[in-house]
Write a protein that holds these residues in place. Structure first.
Motif, short mmCIF file in Angstrom:
data_model
loop_
_atom_site.label_atom_id
_atom_site.label_comp_id
_atom_site.label_asym_id
_atom_site.label_seq_id
_atom_site.Cartn_x
_atom_site.Cartn_y
_atom_site.Cartn_z
N GLY A 1 -57.21 78.92 43.51
CA GLY A 1 -56.64 77.30 43.90
C GLY A 1 -57.65 76.54 44.70
N LYS A 2 -57.53 75.34 44.89
CA LYS A 2 -58.25 74.49 45.47
C LYS A 2 -57.57 73.62 46.63
CE LYS A 2 -61.14 73.83 41.26
NZ LYS A 2 -62.11 74.79 41.73
N GLY A 3 -58.27 72.95 47.24
CA GLY A 3 -57.77 71.96 48.13
C GLY A 3 -57.55 72.62 49.74
N LEU A 4 -56.63 72.04 50.52
CA LEU A 4 -56.57 72.56 51.69
C LEU A 4 -55.90 73.73 51.76
CD1 LEU A 4 -56.35 71.86 54.70
CD2 LEU A 4 -54.35 70.62 54.40
N ASP A 5 -55.00 74.21 50.78
CA ASP A 5 -54.28 75.58 50.86
C ASP A 5 -55.59 76.69 50.72
OD1 ASP A 5 -51.91 74.55 51.21
OD2 ASP A 5 -51.24 74.68 49.31
N ALA A 6 -56.30 76.28 49.82
CA ALA A 6 -57.36 77.25 49.67
C ALA A 6 -58.47 77.42 50.89
CB ALA A 6 -58.25 76.89 48.24
N THR A 7 -58.48 76.52 51.51
CA THR A 7 -59.54 76.40 52.58
C THR A 7 -58.72 77.15 53.77
OG1 THR A 7 -60.44 74.05 52.03
CG2 THR A 7 -60.79 74.90 54.26
N LEU A 8 -57.50 76.88 54.03
CA LEU A 8 -56.85 77.72 54.83
C LEU A 8 -56.67 79.08 54.60
CD1 LEU A 8 -53.75 75.24 55.60
CD2 LEU A 8 -55.82 75.59 57.15
N SER A 9 -56.67 79.52 53.45
CA SER A 9 -56.55 81.11 53.01
C SER A 9 -58.02 81.48 53.27
CB SER A 9 -56.11 81.15 51.41
OG SER A 9 -54.94 80.67 51.41
N ALA A 10 -59.09 80.62 52.94
CA ALA A 10 -60.38 81.30 53.25
C ALA A 10 -60.57 81.41 54.79
CB ALA A 10 -61.47 80.31 52.62
N ALA A 11 -60.11 80.50 55.56
CA ALA A 11 -60.22 80.73 56.95
C ALA A 11 -59.44 82.11 57.40
CB ALA A 11 -59.80 79.51 57.62
N ARG A 12 -58.62 82.40 56.88
CA ARG A 12 -57.54 83.55 57.26
C ARG A 12 -58.20 84.81 56.93
NH1 ARG A 12 -53.03 81.75 55.68
NH2 ARG A 12 -52.37 80.99 57.83
N THR A 13 -58.92 84.73 55.68
CA THR A 13 -59.70 85.94 55.07
C THR A 13 -60.94 86.23 55.82
OG1 THR A 13 -59.15 85.21 52.61
CG2 THR A 13 -60.70 86.69 53.10
N LEU A 14 -61.59 85.13 56.39
CA LEU A 14 -62.57 85.35 57.11
C LEU A 14 -62.48 86.02 58.56
CD1 LEU A 14 -64.96 82.35 56.32
CD2 LEU A 14 -65.44 84.56 55.82
N GLY A 15 -61.24 85.34 59.14
CA GLY A 15 -60.71 85.69 60.51
C GLY A 15 -60.51 87.29 60.35
N SER A 16 -59.72 87.61 59.39
CA SER A 16 -59.50 89.07 59.28
C SER A 16 -60.61 89.95 59.01
CB SER A 16 -58.36 89.09 58.10
OG SER A 16 -57.05 88.55 58.18
N PHE A 17 -61.60 89.67 58.32
CA PHE A 17 -62.76 90.40 58.18
C PHE A 17 -63.61 90.40 59.45
CE2 PHE A 17 -67.21 90.32 57.18
CZ PHE A 17 -67.54 91.65 56.58
N ARG A 18 -63.90 89.50 60.09
CA ARG A 18 -64.28 89.37 61.33
C ARG A 18 -63.68 90.41 62.27
NH1 ARG A 18 -64.86 82.96 61.39
NH2 ARG A 18 -66.80 83.14 59.62
N HIS A 19 -62.32 90.91 62.34
CA HIS A 19 -61.89 91.84 62.94
C HIS A 19 -62.00 93.22 62.23
CE1 HIS A 19 -58.88 94.22 65.16
NE2 HIS A 19 -58.36 94.46 64.11
N ALA A 20 -61.47 93.34 61.11
CA ALA A 20 -61.66 94.49 60.29
C ALA A 20 -62.85 95.25 60.16
CB ALA A 20 -61.06 94.48 58.96
N ALA A 21 -64.11 94.39 60.02
CA ALA A 21 -65.39 94.80 59.85
C ALA A 21 -65.78 95.87 60.99
CB ALA A 21 -66.60 93.73 59.68
N TYR A 22 -65.56 95.41 62.25
CA TYR A 22 -65.79 96.24 63.23
C TYR A 22 -64.62 97.44 63.83
CZ TYR A 22 -69.25 92.62 64.27
OH TYR A 22 -70.19 91.66 64.09
N ALA A 23 -63.35 97.19 63.08
CA ALA A 23 -62.30 98.09 63.41
C ALA A 23 -62.30 99.12 62.63
CB ALA A 23 -61.06 97.15 63.81
#
Length: 322
Positions: free
Chosen positions: A145-167
Motif C-alpha cells: 500500500g501507500k500513503g500515511l497508513d503505509a508510512t505508519l506500518s513502516a515506522a512500526r516495522t522499524l521500531g520492532s526491528f530495532r528491538h528484536a535485532a538486539y534481543a
C-alpha cells in the motif's frame, strides 16, 4: 473572442477565471502575473466592447482586481501550507529512517531511498542496520500500500526491528518477532515483505519473508533465494535461514521492488543482472548507487513507474569488528 461577437455579448468578465484557476496550482508570483495579465486584457478590451471609460468597464476592472488579489492571497496560503507540510514530512522521514554510518562493524554500507512521488518524502519502503553481538544485521522491507497508513506500518516495522535485532539470538527469531509485532496492527489484507541479512566474518545469513532475494556480487553472481518460499511479515512468516560465504571485498545488494519492476515504454522491466559490473566494480558504494539510480531513471517510463525505491549496498572488509 469578444471582437467576433455581437456588441450585446461581452465576455471580458470571464477573465476572472484566469487568476482563480492559477491559484490552485501556481505559486504566489505566477498567480500575480496571471492576474496582472488579465487586468491588461480587460483594459485593452474596453474599446473592443465599446465600454471604455464607462461605469460598466470600471466595475469589471474593480471586480477583476479584487478577484486577482484574493487569488494571490489564496496562492500564498496554499504554498505556505505546502512548505510546512514538506518540513513535517522531512522530519518524519528523518525519524523513521535514521542515518546509517558509512561503516558498521566490518561492513561498509551505502543506502538510498526515493519515493515514487517527487513531491513526497516518506513512503512504505524501509531499511535499517543494527550492530549486534551476533553480527551486523540489515533489514530491508516494503509495506503493502501507500500513503500515511503505509508510512505508519513502516515506522512500526522499524521500531520492532530495532528491538528484536538486539534481543533475538538468531535471525529467524528476529523475523518471528517482527511477524508477531505486526500481525495485531496490520489490516486483513496488509503485510510487509522483508529480507534480513546477518553479516559475520566470512559469511552472510539471510532470511526472506516474501521479498526479492538479495544479490550477492561475487564470482559467480548469486541471488540468495530462500530454500523454501515464506509468507510476508504479518501473515505468519516463519522463514528458514540460508547462509553463504562472503569473502573480503564482496558486495551484497538489498533492494525493493521499485528497482526491478520499473518498466520502460515497451513494458520491459529493469534488468538487475545487467548492472552487476557497475555494482561490483565501482570504486565507491555511494557512487555505485548513484549511477544505478541514473540508469533506472533513464530506463523507467513515468507512466509505468509508481513505486518507491530503497537500496542498501554492503561490502565486507577485512577489518575486525570492535
Amino acid at each position: 473572442m469578444d471582437g467576433f461577437l455581437t456588441p450585446q455579448t461581452i465576455l471580458v468578465g470571464l477573465l476572472v477565471l484566469g487568476p482563480l484557476l492559477a491559484c490552485v496550482r501556481l505559486d504566489t508570483v505566477r498567480t500575480a502575473a496571471v492576474g496582472a495579465y488579465a487586468m491588461v486584457l480587460c483594459v485593452l478590451l474596453g474599446p473592443v466592447n465599446d465600454i471604455w471609460g464607462t461605469a460598466d468597464h470600471f466595475l469589471r476592472l474593480t471586480i477583476l482586481a479584487i478577484s486577482s488579489g484574493l487569488a494571490v492571497y489564496a496562492a500564498h496560503v496554499r504554498t505556505s501550507r505546502e512548505r510546512a507540510l514538506t518540513t513535517v514530512a522531512r522530519v518524519a522521514q528523518e525519524a523513521i529512517l535514521l542515518p546509517v554510518s558509512a561503516q558498521v562493524g566490518h561492513i561498509r554500507v551505502a543506502t538510498r531511498y526515493r519515493c515514487a512521488s517527487r513531491d513526497a518524502l516518506v513512503g512504505g519502503d524501509l531499511f535499517d542496520i543494527a550492530h549486534t553481538g551476533q553480527g551486523v544485521r540489515v533489514l530491508i522491507g516494503d509495506v503493502r500500500g501507500k500513503g500515511l497508513d503505509a508510512t505508519l506500518s513502516a515506522a512500526r516495522t522499524l521500531g520492532s526491528f530495532r528491538h528484536a535485532a538486539y534481543a533475538e539470538s538468531d535471525l529467524a527469531g528476529v523475523a518471528r518477532y517482527l511477524d508477531t509485532a505486526l500481525a495485531g496492527h496490520l489490516g486483513p489484507e496488509d503485510f510487509v515483505t522483508a529480507a534480513i541479512a546477518e553479516f559475520t566474518p566470512g559469511r552472510v545469513t539471510v532470511v526472506n519473508c516474501g521479498h526479492h532475494p538479495p544479490l550477492l556480487l561475487g564470482d559467480p553472481v548469486d541471488l540468495i533465494t530462500p530454500a523454501e518460499p515464506d509468507l510476508p511479515l504479518g501473515l505468519g512468516a516463519r522463514p528458514k535461514p540460508r547462509t553463504v560465504k562472503l569473502q573480503t571485498g564482496q558486495r551484497l545488494l538489498l533492494y525493493t521492488d521499485g528497482l526491478v519492476e520499473a518498466r520502460d515504454a515497451s513494458g520491459r522491466m529493469f534488468e538487475l543482472q545487467e548492472q552487476v559490473t557497475l555494482l561490483r566494480d565501482f570504486p565507491s558504494l555511494d557512487g555505485a548507487l548513484e549511477d544505478l539510480l541514473k540508469r533506472l531513471d533513464a530506463h523507467a517510463h513515468p507512466a509505468l513507474t509508481d513505486d518507491d525505491v530503497a537500496l542498501v549496498l554492503c561490502e565486507a572488509t577485512g577489518d575486525t569488528p570492535p
